[in-house]
Design a protein around this motif. Structure first.
Motif, PDB file in Angstrom:
ATOM      1  N   VAL A   1       0.834  -1.198   0.000  1.00  0.00           N
ATOM      2  CA  VAL A   1       0.000   0.000   0.000  1.00  0.00           C
ATOM      3  C   VAL A   1       0.876   1.257   0.000  1.00  0.00           C
ATOM      4  N   GLY A   2       1.920   1.255   0.823  1.00  0.00           N
ATOM      5  CA  GLY A   2       2.836   2.393   0.853  1.00  0.00           C
ATOM      6  C   GLY A   2       3.539   2.607  -0.469  1.00  0.00           C
ATOM      7  N   TRP A   3       3.935   1.514  -1.129  1.00  0.00           N
ATOM      8  CA  TRP A   3       4.628   1.616  -2.416  1.00  0.00           C
ATOM      9  C   TRP A   3       3.707   2.192  -3.485  1.00  0.00           C
ATOM     10  N   ILE A   4       2.458   1.729  -3.524  1.00  0.00           N
ATOM     11  CA  ILE A   4       1.511   2.238  -4.521  1.00  0.00           C
ATOM     12  C   ILE A   4       1.240   3.724  -4.290  1.00  0.00           C
ATOM     13  N   ILE A   5       1.007   4.098  -3.043  1.00  0.00           N
ATOM     14  CA  ILE A   5       0.746   5.505  -2.727  1.00  0.00           C
ATOM     15  C   ILE A   5       1.966   6.368  -3.066  1.00  0.00           C
ATOM     16  N   LEU A   6       3.159   5.908  -2.686  1.00  0.00           N
ATOM     17  CA  LEU A   6       4.382   6.663  -2.964  1.00  0.00           C
ATOM     18  C   LEU A   6       4.614   6.828  -4.468  1.00  0.00           C
ATOM     19  N   SER A   7       4.432   5.765  -5.222  1.00  0.00           N
ATOM     20  CA  SER A   7       4.651   5.826  -6.677  1.00  0.00           C
ATOM     21  C   SER A   7       3.686   6.794  -7.335  1.00  0.00           C
ATOM     22  N   PHE A   8       2.398   6.673  -7.005  1.00  0.00           N
ATOM     23  CA  PHE A   8       1.422   7.572  -7.612  1.00  0.00           C
ATOM     24  C   PHE A   8       1.635   9.012  -7.167  1.00  0.00           C
ATOM     25  N   ALA A   9       1.970   9.218  -5.914  1.00  0.00           N
ATOM     26  CA  ALA A   9       2.176  10.580  -5.413  1.00  0.00           C
ATOM     27  C   ALA A   9       3.374  11.241  -6.102  1.00  0.00           C
ATOM     28  N   ILE A  10       4.460  10.505  -6.251  1.00  0.00           N
ATOM     29  CA  ILE A  10       5.645  11.081  -6.896  1.00  0.00           C
ATOM     30  C   ILE A  10       5.372  11.346  -8.370  1.00  0.00           C
ATOM     31  N   ASP A  11       4.753  10.381  -9.071  1.00  0.00           N
ATOM     32  CA  ASP A  11       4.448  10.586 -10.491  1.00  0.00           C
ATOM     33  C   ASP A  11       3.473  11.743 -10.683  1.00  0.00           C
ATOM     34  N   PHE A  12       2.436  11.820  -9.850  1.00  0.00           N
ATOM     35  CA  PHE A  12       1.452  12.899  -9.957  1.00  0.00           C
ATOM     36  C   PHE A  12       2.095  14.247  -9.639  1.00  0.00           C
ATOM     37  N   GLY A  13       2.911  14.295  -8.590  1.00  0.00           N
ATOM     38  CA  GLY A  13       3.569  15.542  -8.212  1.00  0.00           C
ATOM     39  C   GLY A  13       4.531  16.033  -9.277  1.00  0.00           C
ATOM     40  N   LEU A  14       5.289  15.128  -9.854  1.00  0.00           N
ATOM     41  CA  LEU A  14       6.223  15.533 -10.919  1.00  0.00           C
ATOM     42  C   LEU A  14       5.479  15.986 -12.172  1.00  0.00           C
ATOM     43  N   ALA A  15       4.364  15.330 -12.485  1.00  0.00           N
ATOM     44  CA  ALA A  15       3.572  15.736 -13.651  1.00  0.00           C
ATOM     45  C   ALA A  15       2.951  17.109 -13.425  1.00  0.00           C
ATOM     46  N   ARG A  16       2.489  17.372 -12.206  1.00  0.00           N
ATOM     47  CA  ARG A  16       1.905  18.683 -11.886  1.00  0.00           C
ATOM     48  C   ARG A  16       2.944  19.803 -11.944  1.00  0.00           C
ATOM     49  N   LEU A  17       4.198  19.452 -11.634  1.00  0.00           N
ATOM     50  CA  LEU A  17       5.264  20.449 -11.703  1.00  0.00           C
ATOM     51  C   LEU A  17       5.736  20.699 -13.132  1.00  0.00           C
ATOM     52  N   GLY A  18       5.228  19.925 -14.071  1.00  0.00           N
ATOM     53  CA  GLY A  18       5.591  20.115 -15.467  1.00  0.00           C
ATOM     54  C   GLY A  18       6.895  19.445 -15.856  1.00  0.00           C
ATOM     55  N   ILE A  19       7.319  18.472 -15.098  1.00  0.00           N
ATOM     56  CA  ILE A  19       8.542  17.723 -15.409  1.00  0.00           C
ATOM     57  C   ILE A  19       8.255  16.826 -16.617  1.00  0.00           C
ATOM     58  N   GLY A  20       9.217  16.682 -17.486  1.00  0.00           N
ATOM     59  CA  GLY A  20       9.045  15.872 -18.693  1.00  0.00           C
ATOM     60  C   GLY A  20       8.952  14.380 -18.387  1.00  0.00           C
ATOM     61  N   ARG A  21       8.448  13.640 -19.384  1.00  0.00           N
ATOM     62  CA  ARG A  21       8.265  12.190 -19.207  1.00  0.00           C
ATOM     63  C   ARG A  21       9.582  11.450 -19.008  1.00  0.00           C
ATOM     64  N   GLY A  22      10.631  11.929 -19.643  1.00  0.00           N
ATOM     65  CA  GLY A  22      11.950  11.294 -19.481  1.00  0.00           C
ATOM     66  C   GLY A  22      12.457  11.408 -18.053  1.00  0.00           C
ATOM     67  N   ALA A  23      12.268  12.557 -17.449  1.00  0.00           N
ATOM     68  CA  ALA A  23      12.701  12.751 -16.063  1.00  0.00           C
ATOM     69  C   ALA A  23      11.844  11.932 -15.110  1.00  0.00           C
TER      70      ALA A  23
END
Length: 176
Positions: free
Chosen positions: A51-73
């Motif tokens: 559960v922690g891994w799923i939440i952490l993965s989605f949170a980091i991916d969502f946060g980076l996407a919201r910050l406008g980080i590119g797909r490669g990063a």
């Protein structure tokens, strides 16, 4: 050589009846935990870590996407998280066992899990046997051991003849 930690449930006493419940956790990098983290965590029943891994993965991916980080990063960050999971998979397993009231019994260094089990149970059985003098472990091909334990039928080894030389050396004064 890999290092294994041995864990046993606290509820059961550490005796011969509980040995089938002992768990060996290999320390080091776990490839399948890095490649297929969710499946590996579910397979090893690490539910809280899953559960922690799923939440952490989605949170980091969502946060980076919201910050406008590119797909490669974002992919690079996910790759780093995968490596982190591969390196810390054994620690997550030990942590889950300790939360489930398991205790660590020993640390064993061996080539594989089967050798680790053999090595651990040899030491564990010798410690729990309580017998200092084990008649079955005596080398039957050699001379009798020289132990001075009361009540044990051991004899002293024969003394070598006077003036003789032991080994592959000629007798003193003999021909070559």
């Amino acid at each position: 050589m890999p290092v294994y930690t041995v864990h046993a449930p606290v509820a059961d006493s550490a005796d011969l009846a509980a040995t089938d419940k002992f768990t060996f956790v290999r320390d080091g990098f776990h490839f399948w935990a890095a490649v297929a983290s969710v499946i590996w965590l579910a397979w090893n029943r690490l539910w809280l870590a899953l559960v922690g891994w799923i939440i952490l993965s989605f949170a980091i991916d969502f946060g980076l996407a919201r910050l406008g980080i590119g797909r490669g990063a974002i992919f690079f960050v996910d790759l780093v998280l995968m490596l982190l999971m591969g390196f810390e998979a054994a620690s997550l397993r030990r942590w889950t066992l300790s939360r489930g009231k398991w205790r660590q019994l020993d640390i064993v260094v061996a080539d594989d899990e089967e050798a680790a089990e053999r090595r651990f149970f040899e030491r564990w059985a010798a410690r729990h046997r309580g017998i200092v003098n084990d008649q079955w472990s005596v080398d039957r091909g050699g001379p009798p051991p020289t132990r001075t334990i009361p009540g044990q039928p051991f004899s002293k080894p024969p003394l070598p003849p006077q003036g003789s030389i032991i080994g592959l050396f000629p007798e003193p004064g003999g021909s070559r």
